[in-house]
Design a protein around this motif. Structure first.
Motif, PDB file in Angstrom:
ATOM      1  N   TRP A 101      26.247  39.861  93.006  1.00 25.51           N
ATOM      2  CA  TRP A 101      27.637  40.026  93.426  1.00 25.51           C
ATOM      3  C   TRP A 101      28.579  40.409  92.289  1.00 25.51           C
ATOM      4  CZ3 TRP A 101      26.697  40.942  98.011  1.00 25.51           C
ATOM      5  CH2 TRP A 101      25.819  40.166  98.767  1.00 25.51           C
ATOM      6  N   THR A 102      28.285  40.024  91.066  1.00 26.70           N
ATOM      7  CA  THR A 102      29.199  40.364  89.969  1.00 26.70           C
ATOM      8  C   THR A 102      29.272  41.870  89.765  1.00 26.70           C
ATOM      9  OG1 THR A 102      28.886  38.249  88.842  1.00 26.70           O
ATOM     10  CG2 THR A 102      29.624  40.106  87.488  1.00 26.70           C
ATOM     11  N   TYR A 103      28.124  42.537  89.653  1.00 27.76           N
ATOM     12  CA  TYR A 103      28.187  43.979  89.377  1.00 27.76           C
ATOM     13  C   TYR A 103      28.615  44.763  90.609  1.00 27.76           C
ATOM     14  CZ  TYR A 103      23.703  45.621  91.503  1.00 27.76           C
ATOM     15  OH  TYR A 103      22.695  45.983  92.356  1.00 27.76           O
ATOM     16  N   LEU A 104      28.311  44.251  91.814  1.00 25.60           N
ATOM     17  CA  LEU A 104      28.753  44.960  93.022  1.00 25.60           C
ATOM     18  C   LEU A 104      30.280  44.917  93.148  1.00 25.60           C
ATOM     19  CD1 LEU A 104      26.001  43.798  95.564  1.00 25.60           C
ATOM     20  CD2 LEU A 104      26.233  46.054  94.496  1.00 25.60           C
ATOM     21  N   HIS A 105      30.873  43.767  92.867  1.00 21.52           N
ATOM     22  CA  HIS A 105      32.334  43.689  92.910  1.00 21.52           C
ATOM     23  C   HIS A 105      32.963  44.486  91.770  1.00 21.52           C
ATOM     24  CE1 HIS A 105      33.153  41.085  96.305  1.00 21.52           C
ATOM     25  NE2 HIS A 105      32.140  40.314  95.952  1.00 21.52           N
ATOM     26  N   ALA A 106      32.273  44.613  90.668  1.00 20.46           N
ATOM     27  CA  ALA A 106      32.792  45.463  89.589  1.00 20.46           C
ATOM     28  C   ALA A 106      32.871  46.915  90.049  1.00 20.46           C
ATOM     29  CB  ALA A 106      31.897  45.344  88.352  1.00 20.46           C
ATOM     30  N   LEU A 107      31.832  47.378  90.723  1.00 20.01           N
ATOM     31  CA  LEU A 107      31.805  48.752  91.226  1.00 20.01           C
ATOM     32  C   LEU A 107      32.922  48.996  92.238  1.00 20.01           C
ATOM     33  CD1 LEU A 107      28.065  49.628  92.023  1.00 20.01           C
ATOM     34  CD2 LEU A 107      29.544  50.680  90.306  1.00 20.01           C
ATOM     35  N   LYS A 108      33.175  48.009  93.063  1.00 15.13           N
ATOM     36  CA  LYS A 108      34.067  48.213  94.199  1.00 15.13           C
ATOM     37  C   LYS A 108      35.489  47.713  93.919  1.00 15.13           C
ATOM     38  CE  LYS A 108      33.629  45.787  98.130  1.00 15.13           C
ATOM     39  NZ  LYS A 108      35.012  45.390  98.534  1.00 15.13           N
ATOM     40  N   ASP A 109      35.607  46.457  93.498  1.00 14.26           N
ATOM     41  CA  ASP A 109      36.918  45.814  93.497  1.00 14.26           C
ATOM     42  C   ASP A 109      37.587  45.775  92.129  1.00 14.26           C
ATOM     43  OD1 ASP A 109      36.721  45.123  96.321  1.00 14.26           O
ATOM     44  OD2 ASP A 109      35.121  43.806  95.650  1.00 14.26           O
ATOM     45  N   TYR A 110      36.862  45.371  91.091  1.00  8.47           N
ATOM     46  CA  TYR A 110      37.502  45.320  89.772  1.00  8.47           C
ATOM     47  C   TYR A 110      37.889  46.718  89.325  1.00  8.47           C
ATOM     48  CZ  TYR A 110      34.940  40.908  90.101  1.00  8.47           C
ATOM     49  OH  TYR A 110      34.414  39.721  90.541  1.00  8.47           O
ATOM     50  N   SER A 111      37.074  47.708  89.701  1.00  8.45           N
ATOM     51  CA  SER A 111      37.388  49.100  89.386  1.00  8.45           C
ATOM     52  C   SER A 111      38.609  49.578  90.171  1.00  8.45           C
ATOM     53  CB  SER A 111      36.169  49.972  89.695  1.00  8.45           C
ATOM     54  OG  SER A 111      36.459  51.326  89.496  1.00  8.45           O
ATOM     55  N   ASP A 112      38.612  49.347  91.481  1.00 10.65           N
ATOM     56  CA  ASP A 112      39.734  49.802  92.315  1.00 10.65           C
ATOM     57  C   ASP A 112      41.044  49.109  91.950  1.00 10.65           C
ATOM     58  OD1 ASP A 112      38.419  51.712  93.768  1.00 10.65           O
ATOM     59  OD2 ASP A 112      38.536  50.684  95.695  1.00 10.65           O
ATOM     60  N   MET A 113      40.991  47.814  91.655  1.00  4.25           N
ATOM     61  CA  MET A 113      42.232  47.092  91.359  1.00  4.25           C
ATOM     62  C   MET A 113      42.867  47.577  90.062  1.00  4.25           C
ATOM     63  SD  MET A 113      42.873  45.169  93.915  1.00  4.25           S
ATOM     64  CE  MET A 113      43.828  43.695  93.582  1.00  4.25           C
ATOM     65  N   ALA A 114      42.044  47.936  89.085  1.00  6.44           N
ATOM     66  CA  ALA A 114      42.591  48.545  87.867  1.00  6.44           C
ATOM     67  C   ALA A 114      43.179  49.918  88.186  1.00  6.44           C
ATOM     68  CB  ALA A 114      41.499  48.663  86.805  1.00  6.44           C
ATOM     69  N   PHE A 115      42.477  50.681  89.005  1.00  5.44           N
ATOM     70  CA  PHE A 115      42.909  52.032  89.371  1.00  5.44           C
ATOM     71  C   PHE A 115      44.313  52.029  89.977  1.00  5.44           C
ATOM     72  CE2 PHE A 115      43.327  55.139  92.827  1.00  5.44           C
ATOM     73  CZ  PHE A 115      43.138  56.330  92.152  1.00  5.44           C
ATOM     74  N   HIS A 116      44.581  51.098  90.886  1.00  6.83           N
ATOM     75  CA  HIS A 116      45.889  51.081  91.553  1.00  6.83           C
ATOM     76  C   HIS A 116      47.019  50.809  90.567  1.00  6.83           C
ATOM     77  CE1 HIS A 116      44.641  51.725  95.667  1.00  6.83           C
ATOM     78  NE2 HIS A 116      43.680  50.840  95.522  1.00  6.83           N
TER      79      HIS A 116
END
Length: 567
Positions: free
Chosen positions: A31-46
């Motif tokens: 779950w750590t790397y999957l959320h990095a791909l999806k959520d931690y990346s997107d939240m920084a992007f916004h």
């Protein structure tokens, strides 16, 4: 302030427990790397795309440590996560039955409506699996071809990519368009994207912090419930009749709580280059002793749930009927020597983002959120300070496009609103010091509780949760007896393993209201962690650690990954 505005603290909490087996070094869950791909990346992007937006992020140290671990794995190409190792495997023909089982057991774990159904090729893989599942149950895992397994591994990771990657990354776009018959070269190209993303997560947040765009905070290192470590009886402050574990107390819980806080402070400063001014106590769990501990350790502010404040005011005989009476201001808690400022979550608005807005069009949801803030402002005599605090990673898989349109429009609308100012918690403290805002109101006592219902019911007071505490207390007593006999290196490993077992997540998942599949995976990992502690202490793990603590079987809202602040 010259003109009355509403000051909005948006606070995104990022957390995953340690999914590593510290004895083998292998990751057990992805779950750590999957959320990095999806959520931690997107939240920084916004935040990168909306330069006028200002928010606070909380990164739990054990999550950051795992992100660093994955970044190092990606640089070396030596994957210690079994799914990533399979994605990189050049020959899926000769993998073991256990590896085959891992692929089919793992690669459909996503919110099907938003993360699987939009992709016809991924849907087809699920339908094929359902057709042959009866054969698979007999152990014939190689009935599915190597090509099927390659396609399933690729689609699982594509489904977990964030919307920003899908819109910006040519490799992701090409693979989604291709859809089938993925080659080794395709898998390697996807691994390159995953590696680049994992290596870039922390630097992106570091850059936002350096530019002054965000505030970054931390949590006690392994995410323990501080008040319960200090005193299990504190659960009865908000739940007077709650049954508690047989163990009367957690041995030496207060020094253990201090160790988590101090380790978090050191690690946060090492990673982000500056100390954290504030802290989100794990699960927003507070008590007067826990807040005093934080104040003594130099923490200027903390945040918790609305229910805690309402219970505290009720305990003190103060007005608490409507949020406009009490909620939209910070409070000061003191032990007579050190003070700490506490902010309290607006449960209604936070839960709307977590549970309601995913069902609406983005523009409608944003309009409703803005209207709610305008209503608070119109009914406030002084400058209202509104704190919206929630999980920054799990909500988005229930939104179309991973919340892309909602977050984009939300940040844009808030940043442009003439009467709403996006702030951070430390911004509020600075305004108070300048006397541009009233000083925080004194709260003479605080009712121990968390952001969920204002109680600790999610972590204690139920048979399986209490059993988990008893097992931890038993292991801690053995730890105390053995630790002095070990070498410095052995002590360090045992301390790390104990801290891992003290995290809140294990207790969260126990209970019949969560799904059997989720409960089983966390139950097994918790017992494995306790067994590893005994092993590192040079002891034989008790036989009862082979028995499940909880079976689950419920259907909690949003798959149990989040809870509402109010029942």
């Amino acid at each position: 302030m010259s003109d009355k505005k509403l000051l909005l603290n948006l606070y995104w909490h990022m957390h995953q427990p340690d999914y590593r087996d510290l004895v083998t070094g292998e990751f057990v869950l992805p779950w750590t790397y999957l959320h990095a791909l999806k959520d931690y990346s997107d939240m920084a992007f916004h935040l990168e795309q909306n330069p006028n937006a200002r928010v606070t992020f909380n990164f739990v140290p054990i999550l950051v440590e795992q992100l660093e671990d994955y970044a190092e794995q990606s640089r070396s190409g030596q994957w210690r996560d079994p799914l990533l190792r399979l994605l990189a495997n050049p020959n899926l023909e000769n993998i073991t039955d256990e590896e085959c089982r891992l692929i089919v057991d793992s690669c459909f774990k996503a919110h099907h409506e938003k993360m699987l159904s939009p992709f016809p090729h991924y849907q087809r893989l699920l339908k094929l699996y359902e057709l042959v599942a009866p054969i698979m149950q007999n152990g014939q895992f190689h009935y599915l071809s190597a090509q099927y397994k390659a396609d399933l591994l690729v689609w699982y990771h594509l489904a977990w990519t964030g919307e920003s990657l899908r819109r910006k990354n040519k490799t992701v776009q090409t693979l989604m368009q291709k859809g089938v018959l993925f080659t080794l070269e395709d898998r390697q190209a996807l691994l390159d994207v995953i590696s680049e993303t994992l290596q870039g997560i922390l630097p992106r947040y570091q850059a936002l912090l350096k530019k002054g765009r965000i505030e970054m905070t931390t949590t006690p290192y392994y995410h323990p419930i501080l008040p319960l470590l200090i005193d299990l009886e504190s659960a009865r402050d908000a739940m007077p009749d709650a049954p508690l574990p047989q163990s009367a107390t957690y041995p030496d819980g207060y020094p253990r709580a201090i160790a988590h806080v101090q380790a978090a402070q050191r690690y946060h400063e090492k990673i982000f280059g500056q100390p954290a001014n504030g802290m989100w106590p794990a699960e927003g769990a507070v008590s007067h002793p826990a807040l005093s501990l934080l104040a003594e350790q130099g923490v200027a502010w903390a945040a918790t749930g609305q229910g805690v404040l309402a219970n505290s005011l009720r305990k003190l005989g103060l007005p608490h009927d409507t949020p406009s009476q009490y909620l939209y201001q910070p409070y000061k808690i003191t032990n007579g020597q050190q003070d700490i400022v506490c902010f309290f979550r607006d449960d209604h608005l936070s839960d709307k983002i977590g549970f309601e807005y995913s069902k609406q069009y983005a523009s409608e949801a944003v309009h409703d959120f803005i209207q709610s803030l305008e209503h608070i402002l119109a009914n406030s005599e002084e400058t209202p300070v509104v704190s919206v605090i929630l999980d920054g990673e799990n909500a988005w898989e229930y939104y179309p496009y991973n919340g892309y349109y909602f977050l984009h429009e939300l940040y844009q609308a808030l940043a442009q609103h003439p009467d709403i100012q996006m702030t951070t918690f430390s911004d509020i403290l600075a305004l108070q010091q300048k006397q541009a805002l009233p000083a925080p109101r004194l709260l003479d006592d605080i009712c121990a509780g968390s952001w969920v219902y204002g109680t600790f019911s999610t972590w204690i007071g139920e048979p399986a949760k209490n059993r988990a505490w008893d097992l931890l207390c038993e292991a801690k007593r053995h730890y105390d007896q053995q630790i002095h006999q070990l070498s410095a290196e052995q002590k360090q490993k045992c301390q790390q393993q104990l801290a891992l077992c003290e995290g809140s997540d294990w207790f969260w998942w126990f209970g019949d209201y969560n799904s059997a599949q989720s409960v089983q995976s966390f139950d097994q990992l918790y017992r494995r962690n306790l067994s590893n502690l005994y092993k590192l202490l040079g002891l034989t793990a008790p036989a009862h650690l082979l028995q499940p603590i909880s079976l689950g079987g419920g259907d909690a809202e949003n798959a149990g990954t989040m809870r509402r602040g109010n029942a």
